[in-house]
Design a protein around this motif. Structure first.
Motif, PDB file in Angstrom:
ATOM      1  N   THR A  34       0.302  -1.053  -0.397  1.00 29.13           N
ATOM      2  CA  THR A  34       0.094   0.051  -0.214  1.00 29.13           C
ATOM      3  C   THR A  34       0.915   1.280   0.085  1.00 29.13           C
ATOM      4  O   THR A  34       0.226   2.246   0.142  1.00 29.13           O
ATOM      5  CB  THR A  34      -0.753   0.095   1.290  1.00 29.13           C
ATOM      6  OG1 THR A  34      -0.399   0.233   2.298  1.00 29.13           O
ATOM      7  CG2 THR A  34      -2.184  -0.753   1.093  1.00 29.13           C
ATOM      8  N   SER A  78      -6.967  -4.265  -4.080  1.00 31.42           N
ATOM      9  CA  SER A  78      -8.511  -4.370  -3.446  1.00 31.42           C
ATOM     10  C   SER A  78      -8.244  -3.965  -1.600  1.00 31.42           C
ATOM     11  O   SER A  78      -7.117  -4.673  -1.373  1.00 31.42           O
ATOM     12  CB  SER A  78      -9.526  -5.290  -3.963  1.00 31.42           C
ATOM     13  OG  SER A  78      -9.360  -5.986  -3.123  1.00 31.42           O
ATOM     14  N   ASP A  79      -9.165  -3.484  -1.356  1.00 28.47           N
ATOM     15  CA  ASP A  79      -8.822  -4.005   0.570  1.00 28.47           C
ATOM     16  C   ASP A  79      -9.187  -5.349   0.909  1.00 28.47           C
ATOM     17  O   ASP A  79      -8.373  -5.768   1.348  1.00 28.47           O
ATOM     18  CB  ASP A  79      -9.713  -3.287   1.372  1.00 28.47           C
ATOM     19  CG  ASP A  79      -9.444  -1.884   1.143  1.00 28.47           C
ATOM     20  OD1 ASP A  79      -8.439  -1.026   0.908  1.00 28.47           O
ATOM     21  OD2 ASP A  79     -10.580  -0.876   1.747  1.00 28.47           O
ATOM     22  N   GLU A  80      -9.859  -6.196   0.228  1.00 30.62           N
ATOM     23  CA  GLU A  80     -10.700  -7.562   0.225  1.00 30.62           C
ATOM     24  C   GLU A  80      -9.027  -8.854  -0.163  1.00 30.62           C
ATOM     25  O   GLU A  80      -8.819  -9.531   1.371  1.00 30.62           O
ATOM     26  CB  GLU A  80     -11.851  -7.634  -0.599  1.00 30.62           C
ATOM     27  CG  GLU A  80     -13.030  -7.470  -0.100  1.00 30.62           C
ATOM     28  CD  GLU A  80     -12.292  -5.398  -0.745  1.00 30.62           C
ATOM     29  OE1 GLU A  80     -12.411  -5.076  -1.254  1.00 30.62           O
ATOM     30  OE2 GLU A  80     -14.234  -4.780   0.041  1.00 30.62           O
ATOM     31  N   VAL A 140      -6.567  -8.438   3.127  1.00 29.90           N
ATOM     32  CA  VAL A 140      -7.284  -8.656   4.225  1.00 29.90           C
ATOM     33  C   VAL A 140      -6.932 -10.345   4.266  1.00 29.90           C
ATOM     34  O   VAL A 140      -6.596 -10.645   5.185  1.00 29.90           O
ATOM     35  CB  VAL A 140      -8.412  -8.398   4.912  1.00 29.90           C
ATOM     36  CG1 VAL A 140      -8.868  -9.581   5.715  1.00 29.90           C
ATOM     37  CG2 VAL A 140      -8.435  -6.629   5.121  1.00 29.90           C
TER      38      VAL A 140
END
Length: 231
Positions: A158, A169-171, A174
């Motif tokens: 990031t 993506s954030d997904e 994570v």
């Protein structure tokens, strides 16, 4: 500041550890401990107590510590009766090398416990893989690193200054972080006896608004502690 600079330039580490700022993190942890020693004391005493309990029950000949760091959670005095002690981390501070270099029972192994940093160096989206230790200890101790493993890979992915910025993506991030933690727990399960010491929840209290926020530091990975304490 001068003390930290001396430590930075005199510590023997791999180029990869420097690239991903693991040496800076190690120095910062020690500085924070020196500043907050009284506030850390009960936490460290609890760590020492649960480790001693395991040692008393298992009576291991060979102990392996994952994430030995500055030996705060795992002081050498706890392992005076073991025949072999293996410490694994990616950075070994000068103080640790000095304490261990004359003890033939102690082995230091430099290892990236995420297994991802080499992939990231080559600008590839990292795929978590099983970590192979190559040792057969009687007891494995994971010393407060489970929730920390995703920090550097995610920070790198990031970072707006590299080519990964805004690509994932954030997904995805994570999921990557969860898989790192799961892989670490799976590694511990490979051994007959293992002890996981980890934070699993962060609580932020706002004393002005009396609000409380809770964050699962293991990102929802199932975790049922047999003992817990506030730190």
């Amino acid at each position: 500041m001068i003390k930290e600079l001396i430590e930075y330039f005199s510590t023997e580490v791999s180029p990869l550890a420097k690239q991903f700022k693991l040496l800076q993190q190690s120095i910062a942890i020690k500085k924070r401990y020196d500043r907050c020693k009284l506030h850390w004391q009960s936490h460290l005493e609890n760590c020492h107590h649960v480790i001693q309990e395991e040692l008393n029950v298992i009576k291991p000949k060979h102990v392996l510590v994952l994430g030995s760091g500055h030996l705060l959670e795992t002081p050498l005095a706890l392992f005076s009766d073991v025949q072999k002690l293996t410490l694994i981390d990616f950075v070994f501070p000068n103080s640790v090398r000095k304490k261990t270099n004359k003890d033939s029972r102690i082995q230091l192994i430099e290892m990236d416990l995420t297994g991802l940093l080499e992939q990231l160096k080559n600008f590839a989206f990292p795929i978590p893989k099983s970590i192979e230790i190559g040792e057969s200890p009687d007891l494995v101790i994971s010393a407060n690193i489970a929730s920390q493993l995703p920090i550097h890979p995610i920070s790198y992915l990031t970072d707006p200054n590299n080519r990964f910025a805004n690509r994932y993506s954030d997904e995805q991030l994570v999921e990557l972080a969860k898989n790192l933690i799961l892989n670490h727990i799976d590694l511990l399960k490979k051994f007959k006896h293992s002890l996981l010491i980890s934070d699993y929840q962060k609580i932020i209290k706002n004393h002005r608004t009396n609000s409380v926020e809770e964050f699962p530091t293991l990102l929802g990975v199932p975790f049922s502690p047999f003992r817990s304490w506030d730190w």
